[in-house]
Design an enzyme around this catalytic site. Structure first.
Site, short mmCIF file in Angstrom:
data_model
loop_
_atom_site.label_atom_id
_atom_site.label_comp_id
_atom_site.label_asym_id
_atom_site.label_seq_id
_atom_site.Cartn_x
_atom_site.Cartn_y
_atom_site.Cartn_z
N ARG A 262 43.76 32.12 -4.00
CA ARG A 262 42.74 32.73 -3.14
C ARG A 262 43.30 33.99 -2.48
O ARG A 262 44.44 34.01 -2.02
CB ARG A 262 42.28 31.74 -2.06
CG ARG A 262 41.61 30.50 -2.65
CD ARG A 262 41.08 29.56 -1.60
NE ARG A 262 40.54 28.36 -2.24
CZ ARG A 262 40.06 27.31 -1.58
NH1 ARG A 262 40.04 27.32 -0.25
NH2 ARG A 262 39.60 26.26 -2.24
N GLU A 349 41.80 21.28 8.91
CA GLU A 349 41.09 20.79 7.73
C GLU A 349 42.06 20.55 6.57
O GLU A 349 42.90 21.39 6.26
CB GLU A 349 40.04 21.81 7.30
CG GLU A 349 39.24 21.40 6.07
CD GLU A 349 39.04 22.53 5.09
OE1 GLU A 349 39.12 22.26 3.88
OE2 GLU A 349 38.81 23.67 5.53
N SER A 352 37.43 18.99 2.26
CA SER A 352 35.98 19.15 2.44
C SER A 352 35.29 18.43 1.30
O SER A 352 35.62 18.65 0.14
CB SER A 352 35.57 20.63 2.42
OG SER A 352 35.89 21.27 3.63
N ARG A 391 48.81 21.20 2.45
CA ARG A 391 48.49 20.78 3.83
C ARG A 391 48.88 19.33 4.06
O ARG A 391 49.24 18.95 5.18
CB ARG A 391 47.00 21.01 4.11
CG ARG A 391 46.67 22.50 4.16
CD ARG A 391 45.34 22.80 4.83
NE ARG A 391 45.18 24.24 4.98
CZ ARG A 391 44.25 24.82 5.75
NH1 ARG A 391 43.39 24.06 6.41
NH2 ARG A 391 44.17 26.13 5.84
#
Length: 427
Positions: A262, A349, A352, A391
């Site tokens: 990304r 986060e 999702s 993460r």
């Protein structure tokens, strides 16, 4: 992509849905574009009918030896042919204009999605576990990793620039262990089929999940006009593009552990230290393809599968329902799992899970044939992180840290670490 027939029949409901997203009404403009398209098609149909009639009249004129009339009719046919060619060009342009307008509009939120402008209006759904108490001030992952000599941002910057990291030794193994643990859990216990997909995809695949044209700046493009995947959702969801499945084949559940890429456009100044926001990271993705009737239940099932990862790693987290202003472009409803990071003292986060309805399926032309029904219907698609590996590594490091800076390996990862139970300083 939206169904123009639905918009024509329910213009107010469509605009109300956009208003919940903070967007202006667009039904009237879209219907006008559709009227333009329909008018061109009607004109083409009338021209074709006239051409067919003229062909019959030419035959009759020739049969009657009326050459003058036959020539006049043939001249009219020639003129019609030119007009029809221009009409076909106009039809393609009208369809492209309508499709482009529809493609730029996000999905409509489900009725039970909370309204709000941004993340401040997200609604907490539940929490798991408690925040750990430490007899010392817990450190952030980058302080831990650098002190261990196994997390090197300076070397990564020399190689690639900002937002990259070099992991070494036992931390590199721990990251690999986390990814393997996740993929084994989802295939072994949650019924997902493991896929090893391409990391480079064509325009159509990225468009199919709704990332093009709106989010082009967030992606990396290669010199041969392919795209590096930002998530395995792209290739996994597109496995059913341009197909008609039988109802018996559904649901289809796919998972993949892949690198993701990304550009992080627009994130300047955010999470500049550490591994939270990287240009390259690993993630386990979950994708489900199902019927409209089963998609809501599948959404809950997917969330439970993602939560199972954090439960087995004994990480404290909360689940929030995203509000209308914080949802992704293709989503009808999204749950975020936010893991607690003791070093940062914040929830962040880590997954999702979204249900997209038939929004992506229309773009991909992905359908299924219900039992005893002649006409195929669009499938419903869902996607979720199961979870972000980097993460999860951050959360494990910060949650399982010890006062001396070492990291205890969670019991769930013991089988993947070759007997290593504690990660300490090397060299």
């Amino acid at each position: 992509m939206h169904d123009i027939r639905f918009i024509r029949e329910n213009p107010q409901a469509f605009d109300d849905g956009l208003a919940r997203r903070g967007l202006p009404a667009q039904a009237e403009a879209l219907i006008a574009l559709d009227e333009k398209r329909r008018s061109v098609i009607t004109g083409l149909q009338a021209a074709q009918e006239r051409r067919n009639a003229l062909s019959r009249e030419i035959g009759e004129a020739k049969k009657a030896k009326d050459e003058a009339r036959a020539e006049a009719l043939m001249a009219e046919v020639a003129a019609l042919k030119e007009a029809m060619q221009a009409g076909e060009t106009a039809e393609r342009a009208a369809i492209a204009e309508l499709d482009a307008a529809l493609a730029a509009i996000p999905n409509l939120p489900k009725a039970d999605v909370p309204d709000g402008p941004d993340e401040s209006a997200n609604v907490e759904r539940h929490r798991h576990g408690d925040k750990r108490a430490y007899a010392f001030q817990p450190k952030e992952h980058f302080d831990l990793g650098e002190a261990l000599g196994q997390m090197d941002f300076e070397a990564a910057a020399k190689l690639s620039g900002a937002r990259f990291v070099v992991l070494k030794g036992q931390l590199a193994r721990l990251e690999r262990a986390i990814g393997q643990f996740m993929i084994d859990l989802h295939t072994g216990e949650h019924g997902y089929t493991e896929v090893s997909p391409p990391l480079l995809v064509r325009d159509e695949a990225v468009y199919g999940v709704g990332q093009l044209p709106k989010f082009e700046e967030d992606l990396f493009r290669t010199t041969d006009d392919r795209w590096l995947i930002s998530t395995a959702e792209v290739p996994l969801t597109n496995l059913v593009r341009e197909s008609i499945l039988s109802e018996e084949e559904l649901p289809k559940r796919f998972t993949a552990l892949t690198p993701c890429f990304r550009s992080e456009a627009g994130s300047a100044g955010r999470d500049t230290r550490g591994m939270l926001r990287q240009h390259q990271f690993s993630k386990v993705e979950l994708v489900s393809i199902t019927t409209p009737e089963a998609s809501a239940e599948e959404h809950e099932r997917m969330l439970a599968a993602a939560e199972a990862v954090l439960k087995k790693l004994d990480l404290h987290y909360r689940v929030v329902t995203l509000c209308t202003g914080d949802m992704g472009f293709a989503s009808q409803k999204t749950y975020d799992i936010e893991v607690w990071l003791p070093g940062q003292g914040a929830y962040r986060e880590i997954s999702s899970c979204s249900v997209c309805g038939d929004f992506q399926a229309r773009r991909m032309r992905a359908r299924y044939r219900p039992k005893d029904v002649k006409e195929p219907r669009f499938v419903h698609t869902l996607n979720g992180s199961g979870t972000a590996v980097g993460r999860a590594l951050i959360a494990v490091m910060e949650t399982w840290q010890n006062e001396d800076g070492s990291i205890t390996v969670p019991p769930a990862l013991a089988g993947y670490m070759g007997g290593i139970t504690r990660i300490g300083k090397t060299g």
